[in-house]
Design a protein around this motif. Structure first.
Motif, PDB file in Angstrom:
ATOM      1  N   TRP A 252       0.859  -1.184   0.000  1.00  0.00           N
ATOM      2  CA  TRP A 252       0.000   0.000   0.000  1.00  0.00           C
ATOM      3  C   TRP A 252       0.892   1.230   0.000  1.00  0.00           C
ATOM      4  CZ3 TRP A 252      -0.147   3.416   4.304  1.00  0.00           C
ATOM      5  CH2 TRP A 252       0.578   2.984   5.420  1.00  0.00           C
ATOM      6  N   ASN A 253       0.401   2.288  -0.619  1.00  0.00           N
ATOM      7  CA  ASN A 253       1.207   3.499  -0.759  1.00  0.00           C
ATOM      8  C   ASN A 253       0.655   4.653   0.051  1.00  0.00           C
ATOM      9  OD1 ASN A 253       3.392   5.007  -1.831  1.00  0.00           O
ATOM     10  ND2 ASN A 253       2.015   5.929  -3.338  1.00  0.00           N
ATOM     11  N   MET A 254      -0.672   4.818   0.054  1.00  0.00           N
ATOM     12  CA  MET A 254      -1.291   5.904   0.813  1.00  0.00           C
ATOM     13  C   MET A 254      -2.589   5.425   1.415  1.00  0.00           C
ATOM     14  SD  MET A 254      -2.423   9.756  -0.346  1.00  0.00           S
ATOM     15  CE  MET A 254      -4.010   9.236  -1.015  1.00  0.00           C
ATOM     16  N   ALA A 255      -2.841   5.814   2.653  1.00  0.00           N
ATOM     17  CA  ALA A 255      -4.083   5.454   3.327  1.00  0.00           C
ATOM     18  C   ALA A 255      -4.562   6.649   4.141  1.00  0.00           C
ATOM     19  CB  ALA A 255      -3.882   4.251   4.232  1.00  0.00           C
ATOM     20  N   VAL A 256      -5.862   6.758   4.252  1.00  0.00           N
ATOM     21  CA  VAL A 256      -6.479   7.822   5.045  1.00  0.00           C
ATOM     22  C   VAL A 256      -7.315   7.178   6.138  1.00  0.00           C
ATOM     23  CG1 VAL A 256      -8.022   9.803   5.027  1.00  0.00           C
ATOM     24  CG2 VAL A 256      -6.537   9.372   3.054  1.00  0.00           C
ATOM     25  N   VAL A 257      -7.025   7.531   7.392  1.00  0.00           N
ATOM     26  CA  VAL A 257      -7.766   7.012   8.537  1.00  0.00           C
ATOM     27  C   VAL A 257      -8.327   8.175   9.332  1.00  0.00           C
ATOM     28  CG1 VAL A 257      -7.610   5.703  10.691  1.00  0.00           C
ATOM     29  CG2 VAL A 257      -6.341   4.943   8.662  1.00  0.00           C
ATOM     30  N   ASP A 258      -9.648   8.160   9.523  1.00  0.00           N
ATOM     31  CA  ASP A 258     -10.322   9.229  10.271  1.00  0.00           C
ATOM     32  C   ASP A 258      -9.998  10.607   9.691  1.00  0.00           C
ATOM     33  OD1 ASP A 258     -11.353   7.297  11.977  1.00  0.00           O
ATOM     34  OD2 ASP A 258      -9.682   7.477  13.391  1.00  0.00           O
ATOM     35  N   GLY A 259      -9.878  10.664   8.366  1.00  0.00           N
ATOM     36  CA  GLY A 259      -9.662  11.939   7.697  1.00  0.00           C
ATOM     37  C   GLY A 259      -8.211  12.382   7.620  1.00  0.00           C
ATOM     38  N   TYR A 260      -7.287  11.576   8.135  1.00  0.00           N
ATOM     39  CA  TYR A 260      -5.874  11.957   8.126  1.00  0.00           C
ATOM     40  C   TYR A 260      -5.058  10.962   7.279  1.00  0.00           C
ATOM     41  CZ  TYR A 260      -7.076  15.015  12.014  1.00  0.00           C
ATOM     42  OH  TYR A 260      -7.650  15.994  12.800  1.00  0.00           O
ATOM     43  N   VAL A 261      -4.109  11.514   6.518  1.00  0.00           N
ATOM     44  CA  VAL A 261      -3.214  10.657   5.738  1.00  0.00           C
ATOM     45  C   VAL A 261      -2.242   9.978   6.690  1.00  0.00           C
ATOM     46  CG1 VAL A 261      -1.439  10.591   3.946  1.00  0.00           C
ATOM     47  CG2 VAL A 261      -3.397  12.140   3.707  1.00  0.00           C
ATOM     48  N   VAL A 262      -2.107   8.670   6.550  1.00  0.00           N
ATOM     49  CA  VAL A 262      -1.244   7.894   7.436  1.00  0.00           C
ATOM     50  C   VAL A 262       0.210   8.072   7.000  1.00  0.00           C
ATOM     51  CG1 VAL A 262      -0.709   5.592   8.298  1.00  0.00           C
ATOM     52  CG2 VAL A 262      -3.084   6.223   7.799  1.00  0.00           C
ATOM     53  N   THR A 263       1.024   8.571   7.911  1.00  0.00           N
ATOM     54  CA  THR A 263       2.435   8.824   7.582  1.00  0.00           C
ATOM     55  C   THR A 263       3.416   8.261   8.612  1.00  0.00           C
ATOM     56  OG1 THR A 263       2.335  10.987   8.685  1.00  0.00           O
ATOM     57  CG2 THR A 263       1.898  10.934   6.301  1.00  0.00           C
ATOM     58  N   GLU A 264       2.977   8.030   9.847  1.00  0.00           N
ATOM     59  CA  GLU A 264       3.880   7.594  10.913  1.00  0.00           C
ATOM     60  C   GLU A 264       3.884   6.072  11.028  1.00  0.00           C
ATOM     61  OE1 GLU A 264       5.915   9.447  12.605  1.00  0.00           O
ATOM     62  OE2 GLU A 264       5.233  11.244  11.551  1.00  0.00           O
ATOM     63  N   PRO A 265       5.037   5.420  10.758  1.00  0.00           N
ATOM     64  CA  PRO A 265       5.098   3.953  10.749  1.00  0.00           C
ATOM     65  C   PRO A 265       4.654   3.282  12.037  1.00  0.00           C
ATOM     66  CG  PRO A 265       7.039   4.877   9.709  1.00  0.00           C
ATOM     67  CD  PRO A 265       6.298   6.036  10.319  1.00  0.00           C
ATOM     68  N   GLU A 266       4.872   3.902  13.186  1.00  0.00           N
ATOM     69  CA  GLU A 266       4.528   3.257  14.450  1.00  0.00           C
ATOM     70  C   GLU A 266       3.203   3.732  15.024  1.00  0.00           C
ATOM     71  OE1 GLU A 266       6.205   0.735  15.614  1.00  0.00           O
ATOM     72  OE2 GLU A 266       7.543   0.919  13.903  1.00  0.00           O
ATOM     73  N   SER A 267       2.488   4.529  14.270  1.00  0.00           N
ATOM     74  CA  SER A 267       1.223   5.071  14.785  1.00  0.00           C
ATOM     75  C   SER A 267       0.135   4.004  14.777  1.00  0.00           C
ATOM     76  CB  SER A 267       0.771   6.264  13.937  1.00  0.00           C
ATOM     77  OG  SER A 267       0.447   5.838  12.620  1.00  0.00           O
ATOM     78  N   GLU A 268      -0.905   4.249  15.557  1.00  0.00           N
ATOM     79  CA  GLU A 268      -2.039   3.323  15.591  1.00  0.00           C
ATOM     80  C   GLU A 268      -2.721   3.263  14.229  1.00  0.00           C
ATOM     81  OE1 GLU A 268      -2.995   1.185  17.937  1.00  0.00           O
ATOM     82  OE2 GLU A 268      -1.114   1.795  18.915  1.00  0.00           O
ATOM     83  N   GLU A 269      -2.765   4.409  13.526  1.00  0.00           N
ATOM     84  CA  GLU A 269      -3.389   4.444  12.202  1.00  0.00           C
ATOM     85  C   GLU A 269      -2.623   3.564  11.211  1.00  0.00           C
ATOM     86  OE1 GLU A 269      -4.572   7.862  14.557  1.00  0.00           O
ATOM     87  OE2 GLU A 269      -2.597   7.079  13.989  1.00  0.00           O
ATOM     88  N   TRP A 270      -1.301   3.608  11.317  1.00  0.00           N
ATOM     89  CA  TRP A 270      -0.461   2.777  10.445  1.00  0.00           C
ATOM     90  C   TRP A 270      -0.716   1.291  10.728  1.00  0.00           C
ATOM     91  CZ3 TRP A 270       3.702   4.652   7.183  1.00  0.00           C
ATOM     92  CH2 TRP A 270       4.476   3.643   6.610  1.00  0.00           C
ATOM     93  N   LYS A 271      -0.723   0.946  12.004  1.00  0.00           N
ATOM     94  CA  LYS A 271      -0.954  -0.445  12.392  1.00  0.00           C
ATOM     95  C   LYS A 271      -2.341  -0.912  11.963  1.00  0.00           C
ATOM     96  CE  LYS A 271       2.130  -0.150  16.398  1.00  0.00           C
ATOM     97  NZ  LYS A 271       2.204  -0.177  17.879  1.00  0.00           N
ATOM     98  N   ARG A 272      -3.327  -0.008  12.069  1.00  0.00           N
ATOM     99  CA  ARG A 272      -4.677  -0.380  11.671  1.00  0.00           C
ATOM    100  C   ARG A 272      -4.753  -0.601  10.160  1.00  0.00           C
ATOM    101  NH1 ARG A 272      -9.526   3.727  12.506  1.00  0.00           N
ATOM    102  NH2 ARG A 272      -8.215   4.260  14.317  1.00  0.00           N
ATOM    103  N   THR A 273      -4.054   0.235   9.404  1.00  0.00           N
ATOM    104  CA  THR A 273      -4.033   0.083   7.950  1.00  0.00           C
ATOM    105  C   THR A 273      -3.429  -1.260   7.556  1.00  0.00           C
ATOM    106  OG1 THR A 273      -3.835   2.480   7.619  1.00  0.00           O
ATOM    107  CG2 THR A 273      -3.149   1.058   5.794  1.00  0.00           C
ATOM    108  N   VAL A 274      -2.315  -1.611   8.170  1.00  0.00           N
ATOM    109  CA  VAL A 274      -1.663  -2.888   7.872  1.00  0.00           C
ATOM    110  C   VAL A 274      -2.564  -4.053   8.262  1.00  0.00           C
ATOM    111  CG1 VAL A 274       0.276  -4.396   8.464  1.00  0.00           C
ATOM    112  CG2 VAL A 274       0.670  -1.953   8.042  1.00  0.00           C
ATOM    113  N   ALA A 275      -3.177  -3.949   9.453  1.00  0.00           N
ATOM    114  CA  ALA A 275      -4.059  -5.025   9.916  1.00  0.00           C
ATOM    115  C   ALA A 275      -5.250  -5.212   8.985  1.00  0.00           C
ATOM    116  CB  ALA A 275      -4.527  -4.738  11.336  1.00  0.00           C
ATOM    117  N   ASP A 276      -5.815  -4.096   8.507  1.00  0.00           N
ATOM    118  CA  ASP A 276      -6.946  -4.178   7.582  1.00  0.00           C
ATOM    119  C   ASP A 276      -6.541  -4.861   6.281  1.00  0.00           C
ATOM    120  OD1 ASP A 276      -8.575  -2.944   9.396  1.00  0.00           O
ATOM    121  OD2 ASP A 276      -8.512  -0.962   8.449  1.00  0.00           O
ATOM    122  N   MET A 277      -5.354  -4.514   5.768  1.00  0.00           N
ATOM    123  CA  MET A 277      -4.885  -5.134   4.535  1.00  0.00           C
ATOM    124  C   MET A 277      -4.599  -6.616   4.737  1.00  0.00           C
ATOM    125  SD  MET A 277      -2.590  -2.659   2.180  1.00  0.00           S
ATOM    126  CE  MET A 277      -2.743  -3.933   0.939  1.00  0.00           C
TER     127      MET A 277
END
Length: 302
Positions: free
Chosen positions: A196-221
């Protein structure tokens, strides 16, 4: 010799009489053994066919010298293929043909008969980083059966893993099934690679590798890929026990697949082609993997 029919469901390998044939034939022989089918080698007598084309001779017509003897350069190549197979602990039954025509033309005539076509390639520097040989690219673009391209890096020492690109498309599902079927025959595991290259979680572009949004994006994929794996697995009893590792990476699919090819026995990609079988075009990722992979690559068309 030139008109030997291609046995149905055989593994077909293109040979050219050079040292490069060794690894291509060995890989194709292994595939034929695992599938329990014969190996058919095709040597295209391209130079002579090209030279005599202006005379109006068809590709099925024998070429003759002034003395009236048929010109057929296939015998030494067949002997070379037989010698390569003789070096193996076990080899499939071999058939051979040496038709007149270009390499891509003669190999594509096997399409619809062969289970798989195996071809070698030599990369050349050009306007792009690498350009595939015209025969391997043309066959991969137009064949409807799986095509395996063995590049100049040859066949690496076995790593026990097959890598397949998964993106949720029908092409990638077919590639995943091919990978799992091959793994069941080899006793290997499958790595289902998604990016994946770009993801948006709760209206924000995911950019921080260790953030909860990043982890959620990976888990969803990972969950989506797992669903595809189970869907493919459920449709074929023979592949239900194949081990599948899901690998989700941030970045470009081409970069990830080429990197993964360094520790893989085979990389499998869907064609993502457009148009009919004879007018299909490989997608950019498939072409890039064919050009840059460090191990053999299988292209699975739709």
């Amino acid at each position: 010799m030139g008109q030997t029919p291609i046995p149905e469901n055989s593994v077909v390998v293109g040979v050219d009489g050079t040292e490069r044939d060794r690894e291509v034939v060995r890989w194709a022989a292994g595939a034929a053994l695992r599938r329990g089918v014969g190996l058919h080698a095709i040597f295209a007598q391209e130079a002579m066919a090209t030279a005599y084309a202006p005379l109006g001779l068809g590709l099925d017509a024998p070429l003759v010298t002034q003395a009236g003897e048929e010109v057929d350069e296939g015998a030494p190549v067949r002997e070379s293929v037989e010698e390569i197979l003789a070096e193996l602990p076990e080899a499939p039954p071999l058939t051979f043909s040496a038709p007149w025509g270009t390499g891509s033309q003669t190999l594509l005539e096997a399409d619809g008969v062969a289970q798989m076509i195996v071809v070698g390639t030599a990369r050349k520097h050009g306007l792009t980083r690498f350009l595939l040989g015209s025969t391997s690219l043309t066959v991969a673009m137009h064949a409807s059966c799986p095509v395996v391209v063995v590049g100049p890096d040859g066949v690496p020492e076995s790593q026990g893993r097959l890598v397949v690109g998964v993106d949720g498309s029908r092409d990638s599902s077919k590639a995943l099934h091919f990978a799992m079927d091959a793994a069941s025959r080899w006793g290997h595991k499958v790595v289902a690679l998604a990016t994946w290259n770009m993801a948006v979680v709760d209206g924000y572009v995911v950019t921080e590798p260790e953030s909860e949004e990043w982890k959620r994006t990976v888990a969803d994929m990972e969950a989506r890929v797992a669903e595809v794996v189970e869907e493919v697995r459920s449709g074929d009893e023979r592949i239900r026990e194949v081990e599948v590792e899901i690998d989700v990476q941030h970045g470009r699919p081409l970069t990830a697949l080429v990197a993964a090819s360094q520790t893989a026995d085979l990389v499998i990609v869907g064609s993502r082609g457009r148009g009919g079988v004879r007018g299909a075009l490989l997608g950019s990722v498939s072409q890039g993997v064919l050009a840059e992979a460090h191990c053999p690559v299988a292209v699975i068309t739709h």
